[in-house]
Each structure stands twice: as C-alpha cells, then as structure tokens.
Design a protein around this motif. Structure first.
Motif, short mmCIF file in Angstrom:
data_model
loop_
_atom_site.label_atom_id
_atom_site.label_comp_id
_atom_site.label_asym_id
_atom_site.label_seq_id
_atom_site.Cartn_x
_atom_site.Cartn_y
_atom_site.Cartn_z
N GLY A 106 3.14 -11.93 -5.81
CA GLY A 106 3.87 -10.91 -5.08
C GLY A 106 3.33 -9.51 -5.25
O GLY A 106 4.04 -8.54 -4.98
N ILE A 107 2.09 -9.39 -5.68
CA ILE A 107 1.47 -8.08 -5.88
C ILE A 107 0.95 -7.57 -4.54
O ILE A 107 0.13 -8.22 -3.90
CB ILE A 107 0.31 -8.16 -6.91
N GLN A 108 1.41 -6.39 -4.14
CA GLN A 108 0.96 -5.81 -2.88
C GLN A 108 -0.51 -5.43 -2.98
O GLN A 108 -1.04 -5.21 -4.04
CB GLN A 108 1.79 -4.60 -2.53
N GLY A 109 -1.14 -5.35 -1.82
CA GLY A 109 -2.54 -4.95 -1.79
C GLY A 109 -3.34 -5.68 -0.73
O GLY A 109 -4.37 -5.20 -0.30
N PHE A 110 -2.85 -6.84 -0.31
CA PHE A 110 -3.57 -7.57 0.74
C PHE A 110 -3.15 -7.05 2.09
O PHE A 110 -1.97 -6.91 2.39
CB PHE A 110 -3.29 -9.08 0.66
N ARG A 111 -4.14 -6.80 2.92
CA ARG A 111 -3.91 -6.43 4.32
C ARG A 111 -4.83 -7.29 5.16
O ARG A 111 -6.00 -7.44 4.84
CB ARG A 111 -4.24 -4.97 4.56
N GLU A 163 -13.32 -10.02 -2.58
CA GLU A 163 -12.32 -9.01 -2.95
C GLU A 163 -11.04 -9.20 -2.15
O GLU A 163 -9.92 -9.09 -2.69
CB GLU A 163 -12.87 -7.59 -2.71
N LYS A 164 -11.16 -9.50 -0.87
CA LYS A 164 -9.99 -9.73 -0.02
C LYS A 164 -9.25 -10.99 -0.48
O LYS A 164 -8.01 -11.03 -0.48
CB LYS A 164 -10.42 -9.86 1.45
N MET A 165 -9.99 -12.02 -0.86
CA MET A 165 -9.36 -13.26 -1.32
C MET A 165 -8.63 -13.06 -2.64
O MET A 165 -7.56 -13.65 -2.85
CB MET A 165 -10.38 -14.40 -1.43
N TYR A 166 -9.18 -12.24 -3.54
CA TYR A 166 -8.46 -11.93 -4.79
C TYR A 166 -7.11 -11.31 -4.45
O TYR A 166 -6.07 -11.69 -5.01
CB TYR A 166 -9.23 -10.94 -5.66
N LYS A 167 -7.11 -10.35 -3.54
CA LYS A 167 -5.87 -9.66 -3.16
C LYS A 167 -4.92 -10.61 -2.45
O LYS A 167 -3.70 -10.56 -2.66
CB LYS A 167 -6.19 -8.46 -2.28
N PHE A 168 -5.46 -11.46 -1.58
CA PHE A 168 -4.62 -12.42 -0.87
C PHE A 168 -3.87 -13.32 -1.85
O PHE A 168 -2.65 -13.47 -1.78
CB PHE A 168 -5.46 -13.27 0.09
#
Length: 128
Positions: free
Chosen positions: A56-61, A44-49
């Motif tokens: 440029g889609i925000q969501g990764f932290r 899930e984190k890698m999808y967001k990354f």
C-alpha cells in the motif's frame, strides 16, 4: 524454511530475478525486448508497482494494461509469465505474503488476457 516477503528489498530481489528470467526466455523475452530499450526505468516502475500492490505504499503511477494491450500477447505468453513469476517467488520465499504475491500476479495475468481477448472479439471470435 524460507522467509516471507516483508519489505521493499524483497520486492527488488524478486523483480530483478524475475526479469532476468524473462529476458532470457525464448517465448516472452523477445516480446519484452521489442518494447523495452532501457530496462532500468521498467524495473524501477515494477518496484513501485509491487510496493503499492503488496504494502500500500504510494508511488506507482501508470496504466499497466495500456502498455500491454498493443502487444501480440496470447494465452501461452501469460502462462509462461506466470510460470516464471511463481518459480521466482518460490525460489526465495514462502508464507502469506509470498502466496498473496502469486495470487495477485495470477489475477493480473487473467484480467489482462481476458481484456486482450475481448478487444479482439473474444477468445474464439475473430473481428475482420
């Protein structure tokens, strides 16, 4: 002709396919398995990354380097990681965004390796 990477679904496909290869790889699989107990949150984190990196889609932290720095990673680990990553992209995609994805992965691997080597005194020095 293969399609280019164009959306979040493409990211999910390449991340899932890539990490299947990683998990079964004899060199880097054990490194990941030693720190990842539950793969779902990592994926899930890698999808967001990648969604942030490519579209440029925000969501990764997070701080990817901080998670990798404590691991005993060498140049060969990064080479294998890139080999599997590029193979995964090339299996399904071609085009501008596919090339950009591989370019960014290469830059990350190079930066992580350089930073890890510098933390240990450089690639040809050992700090005692």
């Amino acid at each position: 002709m293969k399609a280019d990477i164009t959306n979040f679904e493409d990211i999910v496909w390449f991340v899932d396919s890539f990490y299947q290869k990683v998990q079964s790889d004899e060199l880097i699989g054990p490194v990941f398995d030693s720190v990842i107990v539950d793969w779902e949150p990592h994926l899930e984190k890698m999808y967001k990354f990648w969604n942030a990196a490519l579209f440029g889609i925000q969501g990764f932290r997070g701080n990817p380097f901080a998670r990798h720095a404590p691991l005993s990673l060498k140049k060969g680990h990064f080479e294998r990681w890139l080999l599997l990553f590029n193979k995964t992209i090339d299996e399904q995609y071609e085009g501008t965004m596919a090339n950009e994805t591989k370019r960014r992965a290469n830059m990350m691997a190079e930066m992580f390796l350089n930073r890890i080597q510098n933390m240990n005194g450089g690639h040809n020095r050992v700090i005692v």
